[in-house]
Scaffold this motif. Structure first.
Motif, short mmCIF file in Angstrom:
data_model
loop_
_atom_site.label_atom_id
_atom_site.label_comp_id
_atom_site.label_asym_id
_atom_site.label_seq_id
_atom_site.Cartn_x
_atom_site.Cartn_y
_atom_site.Cartn_z
N TYR A 39 0.84 -1.21 0.00
CA TYR A 39 0.00 0.00 0.00
C TYR A 39 0.87 1.26 0.00
O TYR A 39 0.53 2.27 0.62
CB TYR A 39 -0.94 0.02 1.22
CG TYR A 39 -1.59 -1.30 1.50
CD1 TYR A 39 -2.44 -1.89 0.56
CD2 TYR A 39 -1.36 -1.99 2.69
CE1 TYR A 39 -3.03 -3.13 0.81
CE2 TYR A 39 -1.94 -3.22 2.94
CZ TYR A 39 -2.78 -3.78 1.99
OH TYR A 39 -3.35 -4.99 2.24
N GLY A 40 2.01 1.17 -0.66
CA GLY A 40 2.88 2.34 -0.76
C GLY A 40 3.74 2.61 0.46
O GLY A 40 4.52 3.55 0.46
N ASP A 90 -4.38 0.30 11.49
CA ASP A 90 -4.25 1.72 11.21
C ASP A 90 -3.06 2.35 11.94
O ASP A 90 -2.32 3.14 11.36
CB ASP A 90 -5.54 2.45 11.58
CG ASP A 90 -6.71 1.98 10.73
OD1 ASP A 90 -6.51 1.72 9.53
OD2 ASP A 90 -7.83 1.87 11.26
N GLN A 91 -2.86 1.98 13.20
CA GLN A 91 -1.72 2.53 13.93
C GLN A 91 -0.41 1.92 13.40
O GLN A 91 0.61 2.59 13.32
CB GLN A 91 -1.85 2.24 15.42
CG GLN A 91 -3.03 2.95 16.06
CD GLN A 91 -3.17 2.58 17.53
OE1 GLN A 91 -2.26 2.80 18.32
NE2 GLN A 91 -4.30 2.02 17.90
N PHE A 93 -0.04 0.99 10.38
CA PHE A 93 0.14 1.72 9.12
C PHE A 93 0.91 3.01 9.38
O PHE A 93 1.81 3.38 8.61
CB PHE A 93 -1.23 2.03 8.52
CG PHE A 93 -1.16 2.54 7.11
CD1 PHE A 93 -1.39 1.69 6.04
CD2 PHE A 93 -0.86 3.86 6.84
CE1 PHE A 93 -1.30 2.14 4.74
CE2 PHE A 93 -0.77 4.32 5.53
CZ PHE A 93 -0.99 3.46 4.49
N ALA A 94 0.55 3.69 10.46
CA ALA A 94 1.23 4.95 10.77
C ALA A 94 2.73 4.73 11.01
O ALA A 94 3.56 5.52 10.55
CB ALA A 94 0.59 5.61 11.99
N LEU A 97 4.20 4.26 7.62
CA LEU A 97 4.19 5.52 6.89
C LEU A 97 5.30 6.43 7.41
O LEU A 97 6.01 7.08 6.62
CB LEU A 97 2.83 6.20 7.05
CG LEU A 97 2.64 7.54 6.36
CD1 LEU A 97 2.87 7.44 4.86
CD2 LEU A 97 1.22 8.07 6.63
N TYR A 98 5.46 6.45 8.73
CA TYR A 98 6.55 7.22 9.32
C TYR A 98 7.89 6.76 8.74
O TYR A 98 8.70 7.56 8.28
CB TYR A 98 6.55 7.03 10.85
CG TYR A 98 7.70 7.71 11.54
CD1 TYR A 98 7.59 9.03 11.96
CD2 TYR A 98 8.90 7.05 11.75
CE1 TYR A 98 8.65 9.67 12.58
CE2 TYR A 98 9.97 7.67 12.36
CZ TYR A 98 9.83 8.99 12.78
OH TYR A 98 10.90 9.63 13.38
N GLN A 101 8.34 7.79 5.06
CA GLN A 101 8.66 9.20 4.83
C GLN A 101 10.07 9.53 5.29
O GLN A 101 10.76 10.31 4.65
CB GLN A 101 7.64 10.07 5.55
CG GLN A 101 6.25 9.85 4.98
CD GLN A 101 5.37 11.07 5.16
OE1 GLN A 101 4.64 11.16 6.13
NE2 GLN A 101 5.46 12.02 4.26
#
Lengths: 303, 303
Positions: A39-40, A90-91, A93-94, A97-98, A101
């Motif tokens: 999912y990227g 979801d968490q 995922f965060a 995502l962190y 980035q």
């Protein structure tokens, strides 16, 4: 006592929780061969499992992910027609995502892991085995080559495994601090993680196996109890790849560097077999049903 | 009746819900000047607001985002030390992530929007004003230049606005289908969206204003009722930028193409002022408190 531990997923995480209680200084060296972009975002499942367990926020029942996490992003992606067989809270995922980035802005994987564990209050140093791209791939008995997460999650470990490959491993180097942690440790612990999928990639990294051979005190905890893996496909893989699914078979895989071996108390014949090869054997209850059980296994491993 | 409507956020979305009930063929042309990359994903707030309202899944009370959405990803990012002033629900995040990945694989913005609205069952064609990068920027009275979302979300529209800029607008072209939709429409509707922030960017795109001037039937619905914006900073901006915060002031901004104007029934003096300039004026209740109210305003606009 200064400890370095090689670890993969849940089995490794549980022992690390115990080692965290016993060792004065603990460095976890964690498999990254199952890392992928989903999912990227860059998932690093073994590193995150270890981090969440050490932070005390893991979903202990499920083994992976965070307690009380939700799955709204991935569910919504599914509604938009995206294949969403890879569950990611979801968490969780965060976290990914962190990492994504930070990597995009030039950080190393090790830096992102250190930032996350520090933010989550984990006092143990968590090192990825490497900052480089290494991808575990599974060759199945019917001749397909699967990405690790395809094998592990999408196909739920159902295919018989003929071979495990670590793409990129020969060009990869251990992450900064990995070899030093092994050399400087009073004891090196091989966690009861899958010897082929979790410990295998770490041992295959240039320099790691040699460092363990030179180390005076390497102890492993058997991931196999009475012929069965406590979790995951290790037993079936050991069979299909010809090692045999037993505690002693795993000890043989490590015998060029192994000084001591912790075997489950219910496996006395395996303990004898390994002891006969000159390796020191401890028989204890290795089922880490809670943190104090983890601590007992950790004490045995370090004794 | 074939309708093309220019729209921004909530005010536009509400009227579109009404137009969807009345028009036989409806194309929404939506502002993308407030698009940005947040948490690594491309947010397109006006497009998504419009899409969610037309899909019947919007959070109607809050105005933006999805009903019953959670905010676990953004909350977790906050715990990892990421600035998280931009609220983005988990399902909303999935929409933005979908868009981001499709854009990365070469899709145009318009294609991603069409895919999402089709997936969500929206029968109305939703076009971004452009596939190109246009960024609305706010110059404040104290001389700062803010990215739109910094002004709108982070600083909650508090700064007085001296000037609104649309970076990239002169190199941008209307998205495929935009000019054709305007030309082929029996009626063009300017929704009661912020004339400076939502309608302004669309009008500033090369070709759009000229197309409206040539159109025989352009009708706007006033976003200002008794000197106040129903939502957002339009009234304060119109004042600080010297237009004046009134329905007639907005009509003047559109007077080079406006054929008819819908003014709220509580604003008779404004209605008279506009009528005196030769523009046809309809006075109706423009407060779109529910879908049937939206339908009434849509019927008035198309009458």
């Amino acid at each position: 006592v200064k400890v370095a531990a090689l670890a993969g997923g849940v089995g490794g995480a549980k022992l690390l929780v115990g080692l965290q209680r016993v060792a004065s200084d603990l460095t976890a060296v964690v498999n990254t061969g199952d890392d992928a972009v989903m999912y990227g975002v860059r998932v690093s499942p073994d590193v995150d499992i270890v981090t969440y367990w050490l932070a005390g926020i893991a979903d202990r029942k499920r083994g992976w992910g965070l307690r009380d996490d939700t799955f709204h992003v991935v569910e919504a992606l599914g509604k938009l027609g995206i294949e969403n067989w890879f569950s990611l809270g979801d968490q969780d995922f965060a976290t990914c995502l962190y990492r994504t980035q930070r990597l995009a802005s030039g950080a190393t994987l090790a830096e992102t892991i250190d930032e996350v564990r520090t933010n989550l209050g984990v006092p143990v140093r968590i090192l990825p085995m490497t900052n480089d791209a290494v991808a575990t791939r599974i060759v199945t008995s019917d001749g397909r080559t699967l990405e690790f997460q395809e094998y592990f999650v999408k196909e739920r470990c159902r295919p018989d495994v003929r071979e495990v490959r670590f793409a990129g491993i020969s060009e990869a180097t251990p992450a900064p601090g990995v070899l030093a942690a092994l050399e400087n440790a009073d004891k090196v612990v091989i966690c009861p993680s899958n010897p082929l999928l979790s410990i295998g990639p770490i041992l295959a990294l240039p320099g790691v196996r040699g460092s363990l051979r030179n180390h005076p005190r390497v102890v492993a905890v058997s991931p196999i109890v009475k012929g069965a893996a406590l979790k995951g496909p290790a037993d079936r893989m050991l069979e299909s790849m010809g090692y045999g699914a037993s505690a002693s078979a795993v000890a043989r895989m490590y015998d060029d560097f192994l000084d001591a071996y912790v075997v489950d108390v219910s496996d006395p014949e395996e303990a004898e077999k390994v002891a006969a090869t000159g390796i020191e054997v401890l028989s204890v209850d290795t089922l880490m049903i809670d943190d104090s059980a983890s601590e007992s296994v950790a004490r045995a491993a370090l004794s």
